[in-house]
Design a protein around this motif. Structure first.
Motif, PDB file in Angstrom:
ATOM      1  N   ASN A 287      -7.803   7.068   2.903  1.00 42.89           N
ATOM      2  CA  ASN A 287      -8.087   5.622   2.803  1.00 42.89           C
ATOM      3  C   ASN A 287      -6.905   4.836   3.358  1.00 42.89           C
ATOM      4  OD1 ASN A 287     -10.585   5.584   0.774  1.00 42.89           O
ATOM      5  ND2 ASN A 287      -9.102   7.072   0.028  1.00 42.89           N
ATOM      6  N   PRO A 288      -6.699   4.872   4.696  1.00 40.52           N
ATOM      7  CA  PRO A 288      -5.492   4.258   5.267  1.00 40.52           C
ATOM      8  C   PRO A 288      -5.364   2.772   4.934  1.00 40.52           C
ATOM      9  CG  PRO A 288      -6.777   5.429   6.942  1.00 40.52           C
ATOM     10  CD  PRO A 288      -7.582   5.460   5.692  1.00 40.52           C
ATOM     11  N   SER A 289      -6.492   2.055   4.818  1.00 43.64           N
ATOM     12  CA  SER A 289      -6.401   0.615   4.552  1.00 43.64           C
ATOM     13  C   SER A 289      -5.856   0.344   3.145  1.00 43.64           C
ATOM     14  CB  SER A 289      -7.773  -0.050   4.712  1.00 43.64           C
ATOM     15  OG  SER A 289      -8.668   0.490   3.765  1.00 43.64           O
ATOM     16  N   GLN A 290      -5.937   1.333   2.246  1.00 42.91           N
ATOM     17  CA  GLN A 290      -5.434   1.129   0.878  1.00 42.91           C
ATOM     18  C   GLN A 290      -4.242   2.049   0.581  1.00 42.91           C
ATOM     19  OE1 GLN A 290      -8.475   0.139  -2.258  1.00 42.91           O
ATOM     20  NE2 GLN A 290      -9.761   1.364  -0.952  1.00 42.91           N
ATOM     21  N   ALA A 291      -3.645   2.596   1.642  1.00 42.46           N
ATOM     22  CA  ALA A 291      -2.595   3.607   1.445  1.00 42.46           C
ATOM     23  C   ALA A 291      -1.436   3.093   0.584  1.00 42.46           C
ATOM     24  CB  ALA A 291      -2.082   4.089   2.803  1.00 42.46           C
ATOM     25  N   ARG A 292      -0.997   1.868   0.855  1.00 43.75           N
ATOM     26  CA  ARG A 292       0.143   1.330   0.091  1.00 43.75           C
ATOM     27  C   ARG A 292      -0.194   1.213  -1.393  1.00 43.75           C
ATOM     28  NH1 ARG A 292       4.436  -1.846   2.080  1.00 43.75           N
ATOM     29  NH2 ARG A 292       4.725  -1.561   4.294  1.00 43.75           N
ATOM     30  N   ALA A 293      -1.379   0.663  -1.666  1.00 42.92           N
ATOM     31  CA  ALA A 293      -1.798   0.487  -3.063  1.00 42.92           C
ATOM     32  C   ALA A 293      -1.950   1.852  -3.743  1.00 42.92           C
ATOM     33  CB  ALA A 293      -3.103  -0.294  -3.120  1.00 42.92           C
ATOM     34  N   ILE A 294      -2.487   2.817  -3.010  1.00 46.20           N
ATOM     35  CA  ILE A 294      -2.684   4.156  -3.589  1.00 46.20           C
ATOM     36  C   ILE A 294      -1.334   4.778  -3.944  1.00 46.20           C
ATOM     37  CG2 ILE A 294      -3.379   6.527  -3.022  1.00 46.20           C
ATOM     38  CD1 ILE A 294      -5.795   5.265  -1.539  1.00 46.20           C
ATOM     39  N   PHE A 295      -0.375   4.699  -3.031  1.00 47.71           N
ATOM     40  CA  PHE A 295       0.952   5.253  -3.335  1.00 47.71           C
ATOM     41  C   PHE A 295       1.602   4.494  -4.499  1.00 47.71           C
ATOM     42  CE2 PHE A 295       1.213   7.339   0.975  1.00 47.71           C
ATOM     43  CZ  PHE A 295       1.395   8.613   0.471  1.00 47.71           C
ATOM     44  N   GLY A 296       1.437   3.163  -4.498  1.00 49.86           N
ATOM     45  CA  GLY A 296       2.020   2.357  -5.577  1.00 49.86           C
ATOM     46  C   GLY A 296       1.472   2.759  -6.936  1.00 49.86           C
ATOM     47  N   ILE A 297       0.139   2.836  -7.032  1.00 48.36           N
ATOM     48  CA  ILE A 297      -0.505   3.193  -8.309  1.00 48.36           C
ATOM     49  C   ILE A 297      -0.174   4.642  -8.674  1.00 48.36           C
ATOM     50  CG2 ILE A 297      -2.751   3.654  -9.385  1.00 48.36           C
ATOM     51  CD1 ILE A 297      -2.444   0.758  -9.320  1.00 48.36           C
ATOM     52  N   GLY A 298      -0.250   5.532  -7.676  1.00 49.83           N
ATOM     53  CA  GLY A 298      -0.009   6.959  -7.938  1.00 49.83           C
ATOM     54  C   GLY A 298       1.401   7.207  -8.469  1.00 49.83           C
ATOM     55  N   LEU A 299       2.389   6.566  -7.830  1.00 48.90           N
ATOM     56  CA  LEU A 299       3.783   6.770  -8.265  1.00 48.90           C
ATOM     57  C   LEU A 299       4.021   6.150  -9.637  1.00 48.90           C
ATOM     58  CD1 LEU A 299       5.712   6.186  -4.915  1.00 48.90           C
ATOM     59  CD2 LEU A 299       5.284   8.351  -6.069  1.00 48.90           C
ATOM     60  N   LEU A 300       3.488   4.933  -9.820  1.00 46.14           N
ATOM     61  CA  LEU A 300       3.682   4.266 -11.118  1.00 46.14           C
ATOM     62  C   LEU A 300       3.052   5.097 -12.247  1.00 46.14           C
ATOM     63  CD1 LEU A 300       4.503   1.716 -12.783  1.00 46.14           C
ATOM     64  CD2 LEU A 300       2.203   0.858 -12.363  1.00 46.14           C
TER      65      LEU A 300
END
Ligand SMILES: [Zn+2]
Length: 183
Positions: free
Chosen positions: A20-33
């Motif tokens: 999901n490249p369009s949501q990659a930043r949000a995915i990494f943010g949520i995943g790491l948090l």
């Protein structure tokens, strides 16, 4: 586990972000948090509870709490027509559950709370050294934590190089072309 939650969260989020490249930043943010979110209870453990209850016994270290919370958020997103954000709830939930799986290696996690008091603790770390954290740092499970950091670092480096190469390519394409001299 001690230090491997964050890199494990990175490794878990990565395939979702790539899909999901369009949501990659949000995915990494949520995943790491969410990979470290249950351990925020340490603030309560040290500041309010005065270390009376082992922090793995708090409800934020029980899977049922997170399953109910994720289901509630997912229903809210569906009801408000924001199904495209469901992937974030999924990544967040899996990251938290992975945290609990990793905690189950050297700490006891109540996987079936409040329905049963089953405690999962795969490896018992003996209290041999002082201060207490040396028992974890000098235990073989710490090598596993370092290995997770190494693997995550390897993937992060590969992604960084790939992004840099794409950036250079884009910069080159954007450069103004030199005017051609007439023949
Ligand atoms: Zn934890």
């Amino acid at each position: 586990m001690f230090i491997a939650h964050l890199p494990a969260g990175y490794l878990l989020s990565r395939p979702f972000a790539r899909r999901n490249p369009s949501q990659a930043r949000a995915i990494f943010g949520i995943g790491l948090l969410c990979s470290v979110l249950p351990d925020f209870d340490l603030a309560y453990f040290y500041l309010i509870d005065q270390r009376r209850t082992p922090h793995h016994d708090y409800w934020v270290h029980t899977p049922v709490f997170w399953l109910v919370l994720a289901a509630a958020i997912a229903l809210l997103l569906i009801a408000t027509g924001r199904r495209n954000q469901l992937v974030l709830v999924g990544v967040g939930l899996i990251s938290v559950l992975l945290h609990l799986v990793m905690d189950s290696i050297a700490a006891d996690i109540r996987w079936l709370f409040p329905f049963a008091d089953l405690r999962v603790n795969l490896v018992h770390v003996q209290a041999v050294y002082k201060p207490w954290y040396l028992n974890f740092l000098l235990h073989w499970t710490f090598a596993l934590e370092l290995a997770i950091w190494l693997v995550a670092g390897q993937f992060a480096l590969r992604d960084f190089r790939a992004r840099r190469a794409i950036g250079k390519e884009a910069a080159r394409a954007a450069e103004p072309q030199a005017p051609r001299t007439p023949a």
